[in-house]
Scaffold this active site. Structure first.
Site, PDB file in Angstrom:
ATOM      1  N   ASN A 164       1.746 114.831  37.847  1.00 14.30           N
ATOM      2  CA  ASN A 164      -0.066 116.088  37.758  1.00 14.30           C
ATOM      3  C   ASN A 164      -0.859 115.618  39.503  1.00 14.30           C
ATOM      4  O   ASN A 164      -1.194 116.605  39.891  1.00 14.30           O
ATOM      5  CB  ASN A 164      -1.167 116.009  36.564  1.00 14.30           C
ATOM      6  CG  ASN A 164      -1.103 114.998  35.502  1.00 14.30           C
ATOM      7  OD1 ASN A 164      -0.128 114.039  36.010  1.00 14.30           O
ATOM      8  ND2 ASN A 164      -2.180 114.171  35.774  1.00 14.30           N
ATOM      9  N   GLN A 192       3.699 119.710  34.948  1.00 13.40           N
ATOM     10  CA  GLN A 192       3.428 120.508  36.717  1.00 13.40           C
ATOM     11  C   GLN A 192       4.975 120.592  37.625  1.00 13.40           C
ATOM     12  O   GLN A 192       4.813 121.692  38.461  1.00 13.40           O
ATOM     13  CB  GLN A 192       2.849 119.275  37.002  1.00 13.40           C
ATOM     14  CG  GLN A 192       1.451 119.080  36.685  1.00 13.40           C
ATOM     15  CD  GLN A 192       0.080 119.633  36.806  1.00 13.40           C
ATOM     16  OE1 GLN A 192       0.616 120.622  37.926  1.00 13.40           O
ATOM     17  NE2 GLN A 192      -0.616 120.006  36.321  1.00 13.40           N
ATOM     18  N   SER A 212       2.907 124.433  29.594  1.00  9.58           N
ATOM     19  CA  SER A 212       1.414 124.815  29.265  1.00  9.58           C
ATOM     20  C   SER A 212       1.450 126.084  30.379  1.00  9.58           C
ATOM     21  O   SER A 212       1.691 125.818  31.317  1.00  9.58           O
ATOM     22  CB  SER A 212       0.570 124.516  29.680  1.00  9.58           C
ATOM     23  OG  SER A 212      -0.787 124.632  30.335  1.00  9.58           O
ATOM     24  N   HIS A 214      -1.746 127.162  31.175  1.00  9.49           N
ATOM     25  CA  HIS A 214      -2.277 127.826  32.829  1.00  9.49           C
ATOM     26  C   HIS A 214      -2.452 126.331  33.662  1.00  9.49           C
ATOM     27  O   HIS A 214      -2.557 126.773  34.915  1.00  9.49           O
ATOM     28  CB  HIS A 214      -4.001 127.398  31.885  1.00  9.49           C
ATOM     29  CG  HIS A 214      -3.874 125.949  31.579  1.00  9.49           C
ATOM     30  ND1 HIS A 214      -5.045 124.701  32.613  1.00  9.49           N
ATOM     31  CD2 HIS A 214      -3.637 124.830  30.929  1.00  9.49           C
ATOM     32  CE1 HIS A 214      -4.890 123.480  32.394  1.00  9.49           C
ATOM     33  NE2 HIS A 214      -4.123 124.068  31.152  1.00  9.49           N
ATOM     34  N   THR A 251      -1.749 131.480  12.657  1.00  5.35           N
ATOM     35  CA  THR A 251      -1.691 133.210  13.685  1.00  5.35           C
ATOM     36  C   THR A 251      -1.624 132.809  14.499  1.00  5.35           C
ATOM     37  O   THR A 251      -2.388 131.960  15.894  1.00  5.35           O
ATOM     38  CB  THR A 251      -2.702 133.878  13.360  1.00  5.35           C
ATOM     39  OG1 THR A 251      -2.757 133.945  11.728  1.00  5.35           O
ATOM     40  CG2 THR A 251      -2.951 135.567  13.580  1.00  5.35           C
ATOM     41  N   CYS A 345     -13.530 109.618  33.988  1.00  8.55           N
ATOM     42  CA  CYS A 345     -14.677 109.370  34.681  1.00  8.55           C
ATOM     43  C   CYS A 345     -14.846 108.464  32.897  1.00  8.55           C
ATOM     44  O   CYS A 345     -14.494 109.331  31.912  1.00  8.55           O
ATOM     45  CB  CYS A 345     -15.651 110.219  34.799  1.00  8.55           C
ATOM     46  SG  CYS A 345     -17.472 109.377  34.454  1.00  8.55           S
TER      47      CYS A 345
HETATM   48  N1  PLP Z   1       1.261 117.413  31.069  1.00  6.84           N
HETATM   49  C1  PLP Z   1       0.804 117.091  32.188  1.00  6.84           C
HETATM   50  C2  PLP Z   1       1.816 116.664  33.219  1.00  6.84           C
HETATM   51  C3  PLP Z   1      -0.474 117.898  32.261  1.00  6.84           C
HETATM   52  O1  PLP Z   1      -0.680 117.695  34.471  1.00  6.84           O
HETATM   53  C4  PLP Z   1      -1.334 118.252  31.535  1.00  6.84           C
HETATM   54  C5  PLP Z   1      -2.876 118.753  32.282  1.00  6.84           C
HETATM   55  O2  PLP Z   1      -3.629 118.290  32.814  1.00  6.84           O
HETATM   56  C6  PLP Z   1      -0.738 118.440  30.981  1.00  6.84           C
HETATM   57  C7  PLP Z   1       0.302 117.403  30.130  1.00  6.84           C
HETATM   58  C8  PLP Z   1      -1.588 118.800  29.507  1.00  6.84           C
HETATM   59  O3  PLP Z   1      -0.987 120.279  29.571  1.00  6.84           O
HETATM   60  P1  PLP Z   1      -2.360 121.100  28.370  1.00  6.84           P
HETATM   61  O4  PLP Z   1      -3.726 121.336  29.398  1.00  6.84           O
HETATM   62  O5  PLP Z   1      -1.600 122.173  28.276  1.00  6.84           O
HETATM   63  O6  PLP Z   1      -3.055 120.671  27.005  1.00  6.84           O
END
Ligand code: PLP
Length: 398
Positions: A164, A192, A212, A214, A251, A345
């Site tokens: 990420n 990612q 994920s 989003h 649900t 942080c």
């Molecule tokens: N794994 C990676 C490589 C991510 O970048 C992230 C989110 O930043 C996650 C897992 C976690 O995803 P979620 O926000 O859906 O919990």
């Protein structure tokens, strides 16, 4: 008196430049439409009446899209509230198979994993697999670790497909071969990577894979655990109802899953532009290098993390020695540009990223790290705006 809560919500001006897709990608209009449609069917997908069946149909359509993205059958997809929950579900020391339990004696994770994997889930303490200074998992070191194991018991290992922070792509298939030869199972974090490189589970050799919503243009609050073999299942994290093959009670969030499904469906098409995107990234990085050179000797030199390594085309993580990333971020934000820093942080102190530290980067370089991450709505003008703002920031420092 009616109070409109909408008026009190902050609204971002239209002229901002959002380059923080690895944190959260903007919602795709198609995903939003799918969600709005799904919200019209606000029934429980487990209900047998017409409304319930309509909600179920929405859910199963999305399941089909996510299964398609990873090349598995629909009954291999378990919806969760996000990838963090999917990781906690997968990080179970006890798995279940019709022939009996599979008990993992150990969890191995790479040093550059996301905290949701590094935390180890329901394992006591994961053993960390180092990465090379290029940010790639040290396969030879891990092979050595495995050859020193004093037991034949199965184990679980976790490796992300793409990082990420740096976008560095890991040799997952090679890792899978090593893990399988030693009697282990591999969990792949493809959060990612999805929509940016292929995430076909069979080609990767993944036994379990997490996604994920989003990060691919769907809404926040939806994710999935995918099972390579639908008969090998983790111990549920949330017990209760029989939803999601009895692996995740509660649900289902039908609207969020509808948006997730639509984003997954659109993801597949984007892979065709990968080569073009690599060209665009390299051009951007060349321009960035020129700008830093022109800024002269008052700052240290530019480092682009993983520049010589296979990386996602959407991510550039860089540092200029002597620059404080947090201050730079604030300045860029005031210029209408959203990017991330490579540090986190914690307890009121800005800590350099564990990813850059694992790659052997010095703390002052890691503290200067800035991540620019692009996606479906990024234009050439957005990149240009960033470069101009960066050049002006460097000039102001001299
Ligand atoms: N794994 C990676 C490589 C991510 O970048 C992230 C989110 O930043 C996650 C897992 C976690 O995803 P979620 O926000 O859906 O919990």
């Amino acid at each position: 008196m009616t109070v409109s809560t909408m008026e009190t919500l902050p609204k971002m001006p239209d002229n901002r430049t959002y380059l923080d897709y690895n944190a959260s990608a903007p919602l795709l209009p198609e995903a939003k439409d799918a969600m709005v449609q799904a919200l019209e069917t606000s029934a429980n997908a487990s209900s047998v009446h017409g409304e319930g069946r309509a909600a179920r149909a929405v859910l199963e359509r999305a399941r089909g899209a996510i299964a398609g993205l990873a090349g598995v059958g629909v009954d291999h997809v378990i919806f969760t509230s996000g990838a963090s929950e999917a990781a906690q579900l997968a990080l179970s020391p006890i798995y279940h198979h019709p022939d009996g339990e599979i008990v993992f004696d150990k969890l191995y994770v790479s040093a550059v994993e996301h905290p949701c994997i590094l935390s180890g889930g329901r394992f006591e303490q994961p053993e960390i697999i180092p990465v090379t200074k290029e940010g790639v998992v040290d396969i030879a070191a891990f092979a050595e670790t495995l050859s020193n194991r004093s037991t034949e018991k199965p184990f679980l290992a976790a490796l992300m497909l793409a990082n990420n922070e740096t976008g560095i792509i890991q040799p997952v298939a090679e890792m899978a071969a090593l893990v399988h030869a030693a009697g282990g199972f591999l969990l792949v974090d493809a959060v990612q990577a999805a929509g940016r490189v292929p995430v076909d589970m069979a080609s990767l050799g993944a036994d379990f894979l997490i996604l994920s919503s989003h990060k691919i243009g769907g809404p926040q609050g939806a994710g999935a655990l995918l099972l390579g073999d639908k008969n090998i299942k983790p111990t549920p994290l949330i017990a209760g109802g029989s939803q999601e093959h009895r692996l995740r009670a509660g649900t289902e969030n039908v609207a969020a899953i509808a948006g997730f499904g639509e984003a997954a469906r659109l993801c597949t098409g984007r892979l065709d532009h990968m080569q073009e995107m690599i060209y665009v990234r390299d051009k951007f990085e060349n321009q960035l290098t020129e700008i830093c050179k022109l800024a002269g000797n008052s700052h240290g030199s530019l480092t682009i993390f993983g520049q010589q390594t296979r990386r996602l085309a959407n991510t550039t993580c860089f540092a200029v020695k002597g620059i404080n990333a947090e201050t730079a971020l604030i300045s860029l934000d005031l210029d209408g540009i959203s990017v991330s820093s490579g540090s986190a942080c914690s307890s009121g102190r800005v800590e350099p990223s564990h990813v850059l530290k694992a790659m052997g980067q010095e703390s002052d370089i890691a503290r200067a790290a800035i991540r620019v991450s692009c996606g479906w709505n990024t234009t050439a003008a957005d990149r240009q705006k960033f470069l101009e703002a960066w050049a002006s920031y460097l000039r102001r420092l001299t």
